[in-house]
Design a protein around this motif. Structure first.
Motif, PDB file in Angstrom:
ATOM      1  N   ASN A 154       1.006  -1.354   0.018  1.00 61.48           N
ATOM      2  CA  ASN A 154       0.020  -0.006  -0.036  1.00 61.48           C
ATOM      3  C   ASN A 154       0.832   1.360  -0.095  1.00 61.48           C
ATOM      4  N   ASN A 155       2.242   1.164   0.024  1.00 65.55           N
ATOM      5  CA  ASN A 155       3.014   2.238   0.422  1.00 65.55           C
ATOM      6  C   ASN A 155       4.299   1.940  -0.560  1.00 65.55           C
ATOM      7  N   TRP A 156       4.489   2.504  -1.565  1.00 72.83           N
ATOM      8  CA  TRP A 156       5.771   2.468  -2.519  1.00 72.83           C
ATOM      9  C   TRP A 156       6.639   4.020  -2.365  1.00 72.83           C
ATOM     10  N   ASP A 157       7.894   3.751  -1.776  1.00 72.31           N
ATOM     11  CA  ASP A 157       8.486   4.864  -1.684  1.00 72.31           C
ATOM     12  C   ASP A 157       9.907   5.176  -2.564  1.00 72.31           C
ATOM     13  N   GLY A 158       9.521   6.168  -3.460  1.00 71.85           N
ATOM     14  CA  GLY A 158      10.228   6.192  -4.591  1.00 71.85           C
ATOM     15  C   GLY A 158      11.715   7.309  -4.100  1.00 71.85           C
ATOM     16  N   SER A 159      11.618   7.554  -2.959  1.00 65.79           N
ATOM     17  CA  SER A 159      12.842   8.243  -2.303  1.00 65.79           C
ATOM     18  C   SER A 159      13.842   7.491  -2.083  1.00 65.79           C
ATOM     19  N   TRP A 160      13.969   6.338  -1.870  1.00 62.88           N
ATOM     20  CA  TRP A 160      15.043   5.392  -1.773  1.00 62.88           C
ATOM     21  C   TRP A 160      15.856   5.232  -3.084  1.00 62.88           C
ATOM     22  N   ASN A 161      17.037   5.575  -2.984  1.00 59.82           N
ATOM     23  CA  ASN A 161      17.892   5.698  -4.279  1.00 59.82           C
ATOM     24  C   ASN A 161      19.090   4.736  -4.093  1.00 59.82           C
ATOM     25  N   LEU A 287      23.020   3.470   9.824  1.00 66.52           N
ATOM     26  CA  LEU A 287      23.048   4.757  10.359  1.00 66.52           C
ATOM     27  C   LEU A 287      23.561   5.937   9.357  1.00 66.52           C
ATOM     28  N   ASP A 288      22.529   6.623   9.330  1.00 63.20           N
ATOM     29  CA  ASP A 288      22.494   8.077   8.331  1.00 63.20           C
ATOM     30  C   ASP A 288      23.113   9.173   8.984  1.00 63.20           C
ATOM     31  N   LEU A 289      24.018   9.858   8.492  1.00 61.77           N
ATOM     32  CA  LEU A 289      24.499  11.059   9.119  1.00 61.77           C
ATOM     33  C   LEU A 289      24.812  12.114   8.207  1.00 61.77           C
ATOM     34  N   THR A 290      24.408  13.297   8.634  1.00 60.02           N
ATOM     35  CA  THR A 290      24.465  14.460   7.765  1.00 60.02           C
ATOM     36  C   THR A 290      24.921  15.731   8.464  1.00 60.02           C
ATOM     37  N   VAL A 291      25.813  16.295   8.199  1.00 52.38           N
ATOM     38  CA  VAL A 291      26.627  17.515   8.878  1.00 52.38           C
ATOM     39  C   VAL A 291      26.392  18.827   7.916  1.00 52.38           C
ATOM     40  N   GLN A 317      10.162  16.921   1.309  1.00 50.83           N
ATOM     41  CA  GLN A 317      11.051  16.792   0.068  1.00 50.83           C
ATOM     42  C   GLN A 317      12.792  16.642   0.278  1.00 50.83           C
ATOM     43  N   ARG A 318      12.968  16.787   1.594  1.00 47.98           N
ATOM     44  CA  ARG A 318      14.538  16.861   1.751  1.00 47.98           C
ATOM     45  C   ARG A 318      14.946  15.434   1.761  1.00 47.98           C
ATOM     46  N   PRO A 319      15.972  15.053   0.879  1.00 42.32           N
ATOM     47  CA  PRO A 319      16.423  13.645   0.791  1.00 42.32           C
ATOM     48  C   PRO A 319      16.667  13.020   2.096  1.00 42.32           C
ATOM     49  N   PHE A 320      17.487  13.561   3.050  1.00 40.57           N
ATOM     50  CA  PHE A 320      17.924  12.998   4.284  1.00 40.57           C
ATOM     51  C   PHE A 320      16.572  12.412   5.126  1.00 40.57           C
ATOM     52  N   PHE A 321      15.715  13.183   5.145  1.00 44.10           N
ATOM     53  CA  PHE A 321      14.299  12.791   5.719  1.00 44.10           C
ATOM     54  C   PHE A 321      13.613  12.210   4.896  1.00 44.10           C
TER      55      PHE A 321
END
Length: 900
Positions: A154-161, A287-291, A317-321
């Motif tokens: 029921n949910n397809w998340d295209g943000s995964w790259n 673990l995802d990190l952003t600085v 729309q921000r990729p990290f989130f």
């Protein structure tokens, strides 16, 4: 208790009506198994789209696909087959997509995840949890698509790259594709032999036909739960992912120069840099990190204006989130209400500034994210885990007068945001339980403390005092927690699910009083018997939740029913999204599916809904009935239509702190239809609108959507909309009349025109040019001012009293009211007429020069202004957009992804 009893009776109606459907024999489909083999030292396939390597001969082809849409369980027009081999680092897939007219294969280019033309995809349920999976799609033109599947399809998340490799080739038999998927990009547990859920799905474009390797009946309760199985993955080692992606940004801004303003001299140059990283703690958990993240390439939010006083929801729309956002999702009631709304992190600073004459202000537009970390994933044991930690910087506005004297004001304090989410599957993946916890803590410091014994004194540091920048109204801390569950039975055809939320906010007396008075809560409502403003409170604790159950698969019927609630004290808007508290809602839905296509249609369904709402004071506020139908014709044209009736509408918020208000009885309807979306030119035409009794209000929205793809590499879309919102009782303001509050409304004629424009040009699958632009104009003119007389009267003429010409006059943009006709002005009303004009656009060139590494060239433009409400909409467009100097941002952003 009596209220709850009525809820339960109403909620059970669909279950009783359709109980006979549960007695039908369920369709039993045999699970298919494909057994792969390792390369065992054999040379790995070369990914060139031509299946001629000897290593492919280690395994047999599997095929015998069956049609899934439109005519389920029939032979497809063209057959498909595939092979799978593997080594310790990669999974290799070969496809043969037969086509007896290869010159008609549709090779449309699009940006990544565009899914245009002919394509084939593989879905892998690597956890074998029957709810989630990874999808890799390749089009005949060589464009990639990749999505994370959740909620059983029921949910397809295209943000995964992810990083993966593919190539295609067209020959005399149709088209072929080769795919290489790094095992580090998918998650799986450690075991001697892996058993994964497996599905391969092909789109045959000319017939708009889907065929699948594992048959999934149209009445199935989901997608992932019905997969076949992939066997033969022996002794593969989970791959610990380690990716580091530094980036650099060069940015140049231009804007209209303001004489004498040192902060608006016409241009500004910036250099920036930062780092994103992805570290595989285990193969299951990342673990995802952003600085110092930069989101300069993100598309601008659409323009919007709200006269009801409520906040506007914007999608993330921000990729990290966006990546893995499904793990953190906790929608606890209905609509957009969510315990976690990531747009709170990095929001516009909340403090206001009181300017003196001759002063200029340099105010930050967004709060800077110093850094963020996200720990997320799912284990083979069925644990879904997500932990997010982010810190945003204290933001300071600079103020300078004409003599060069400077001062500063804090407009956002240093803030820490924390979210933890977990779910556990059990009962053969048919049941899960979960929980969430969030925390927001602001470092208000001494500069923001109010001396409660002497409230007229601001204790400040060198920065401007708290009352000047309104930060005294911010809550010091906010916490929320929740539990949720879902149980499926009878092959997932039936379910029951629920959740609960507890919130607790703390702050100064001023902050908590401000919270009580917010439109979300409205404790100051004069007719409320269950809440009142307490100026001495320093905390609020509230609850919310939902329980619902129904039928999600099997046969032609689907239905669900339930209740949800949000207590008056519930507050989530520090890190969540909550539009309105103080509501209890009962709902019931039923849907009938036409599963077998005919000569007239490919598929169709009818949906009916009923709901009613109450507040915690026992007021019966609303009931609504709604029916909708959708049909997709054999020529792939389509129609959607619906009709609704609201015999009872009361609102606790329309007077924005005033008493409960009654709207007149309302009917609403919509009709949309469109042409075949596969065609190079296709369109949608639509209308939706409403009418209220006594012409209290109405709504008209006219929609046109045009899409044209003259060549495979270029697509253009134009989506104009025109809206009319006349309302005889639009809230204007509250005034004082001889010690009595007067709630003023008026007849508004509001018109809104917008038109989003999109252009996509694909030089090749990895080099694209994308443009987005939207002019937006909204104009409101007010007349026939009146005051509320009896807010709950059924008759509109008893609800409000119109001013006559002797009572109201207009001069110098102000309405003066002599309500008692004694020749003395009793109160004034500022002219509420408005004309808001905005244009925003993004032009982005994106080049993925190697997999996972990109260069962005971006040009963003924006114009915002106030037009003349007396002018025509198009004249405001010309005066405020075409004739104005825009603000421009030019930036170059480069990233490089190191895979270690």
């Amino acid at each position: 208790m009596k209220l709850l009893y009525h809820f339960l009776v109403l909620s059970c109606i669909p279950l009783c009506i359709n109980a006979q459907d549960s007695t039908k024999t369920a369709t039993v489909v045999k699970k298919r198994i494909y057994t792969t083999k390792p390369l065992n030292g054999a040379e790995a396939p070369t990914i060139d789209g031509i299946i001629d390597e000897a290593s492919w001969n280690l395994v047999e082809w599997t095929g015998d696909f069956v049609e899934n849409e439109p005519d389920e369980n029939t032979p497809p027009s063209q057959q498909t087959k595939f092979k799978i081999v593997y080594d310790q680092k990669y999974l290799y897939v070969a496809y043969r997509c037969y086509d007896n007219e290869p010159n008609k294969i549709e090779k449309r280019l699009s940006r990544r995840d565009g899914f245009a033309g002919d394509w084939v995809e593989i879905n892998l349920d690597t956890y074998h949890d029957k709810r989630t999976g990874f999808s890799f799609t390749i089009t005949a033109a060589g464009v990639k698509g990749d999505e994370f599947i959740s909620r059983n399809g029921n949910n397809w998340d295209g943000s995964w790259n992810p990083i993966w490799y593919t190539a295609t080739n067209i020959d005399d038999e149709g088209w072929t594709a080769e795919v290489k998927i790094p095992l580090s990009q998918v998650k799986f547990g450690k075991s001697k032999e892996q058993i994964w859920g497996l599905q391969v799905n092909r789109r045959f474009f000319r017939n708009e036909e889907r065929s699948v390797w594992q048959r999934i009946p149209q009445d199935a309760p989901g997608w992932v739960s019905e997969f076949g199985e992939l066997h033969g993955l022996i002794d593969i080692e989970p791959q610990k992912q380690l990716e580091i992606q530094p980036f650099g940004v060069i940015q140049f801004d231009t804007f209209p120069e303001e004489e004498g303003n040192p902060f608006r001299d016409g241009d500004e140059f910036k250099l920036n840099g930062g780092l994103d990283a992805k570290i595989g703690i285990t193969n299951d958990l990342t673990l995802d990190l952003t600085v110092n993240p930069d989101f300069g390439q993100v598309e601008a939010d659409p323009a919007a204006i709200a006269l009801d006083g409520f906040q506007i929801f914007f999608r993330e729309q921000r990729p990290f989130f966006v990546e893995n956002k499904n793990i953190f999702d906790y929608r606890f009631a209905n609509g957009q209400d969510n315990v976690f709304y990531s747009r709170r992190i990095g929001r516009s600073p909340q403090g206001s500034i009181t300017e003196l004459d001759g002063e200029f202000v340099d105010r930050p537009t967004n709060t800077t994210m110093l850094g963020a970390a996200k720990f997320s994933g799912k284990t083979k044991d069925g644990w879904s885990i997500g932990i997010l930690e982010s810190v945003t910087e204290r933001e300071i506005a600079k103020i300078q007068d004409e003599d060069g004297n400077e001062r500063e004001a804090v407009v956002e304090p240093l803030t820490n945001y924390f979210v933890a989410r977990a779910q556990k599957d059990f009962n053969e993946r048919n049941t899960y339980i979960g929980g969430i916890f969030t925390a927001t803590n602001r470092n208000l410091g001494d500069a923001f403390e109010i001396d409660s014994d002497n409230p007229d004194t601001d204790e400040t540091s060198e920065l401007v005092g708290t009352r000047e920048n309104n930060l005294y109204a911010l809550r010091k801390s906010a916490y929320s927690g929740g539990l949720d569950f879902r149980h499926n039975w009878k092959d997932r055809k039936y379910y029951i699910e629920g959740n609960m939320v507890l919130s607790h906010v703390e702050g100064s007396k001023e902050a908590i009083e401000a919270t009580q008075r917010e439109l979300t809560h409205n404790f100051q409502r004069p007719d409320a018997g269950h809440v009142e403003v307490d100026p001495n409170r320093t905390s609020l604790t509230g609850t919310g939740g939902k329980i619902t159950g129904g039928k999600s698969g099997g046969g032609r019927w689907r239905y669900n029913a339930g209740i949800f609630w949000r207590s008056p004290e519930l507050e989530l808007n520090d890190i969540g999204f909550l539009r309105q508290a103080d509501e209890i809602r009962q709902f019931a839905n039923v849907r009938y599916l036409f599963l077998k296509p005919t000569k007239f249609y490919r598929r169709a369904n009818i949906f009916a809904e009923q709901f009613s709402t109450f507040d915690f004071d026992g007021n019966y506020n609303r009931i609504q009935y709604f029916i909708r139908g959708e049909i997709n014709y054999m020529n792939n044209w389509w129609t959607e239509a619906g009709f609704g009736h609201k015999p009872r509408i009361f609102s606790n918020t329309i007077l924005q702190g005033g008493p409960r208000w009654r709207f007149s009885e309302e009917n609403f309807a919509f009709l949309f239809f469109g042409s075949d979306r596969r065609k190079k030119f296709n369109f949608t035409l639509g209308y939706d609108g409403s009418r209220a009794k006594q012409n209290n209000f109405s709504f008209n929205r006219y929609v046109v959507r045009l899409r044209y793809q003259p060549i495979n590499a270029l697509s253009i879309s134009l989506n104009p909309q025109f809206r009319q919102n006349p309302n005889k009782t639009q809230y204007v303001t509250e005034v004082d009349f001889n010690g009595t509050p007067r709630y003023i409304t008026a007849n508004i004629d509001q018109q809104t025109l917008s038109a989003s424009i999109r252009l996509n040009y694909n030089i090749n699958p990895n080099l694209t040019i994308q443009y987005y632009g939207e002019p937006f104009i909204s104009r409101g003119r007010y007349k026939d001012f009146n005051f509320v007389n009896n807010p709950v009267a059924e008759d509109l003429n008893e609800r409000v009293t119109l001013y006559d010409q002797d009572q109201i006059s207009f001069l110098d943009d102000v309405y003066s009211v002599d309500e008692d006709r004694n020749g003395i002005v009793d109160y004034t009303i500022d002219n509420p007429d408005f004309a808001f004009v905005q244009f925003r656009s993004n032009l982005v060139l994106r080049w993925e020069y190697i997999p996972g590494s990109e260069i962005f060239l971006v040009w963003s433009q924006g114009v915002t202004g106030s037009g003349d409400p007396g002018e025509h909409l198009f004249r405001s467009l010309n005066n405020q957009i075409l004739d104005q100097q825009p603000e421009n941002t030019f930036l170059i952003k480069a990233t490089y992804r190191f895979v270690l």
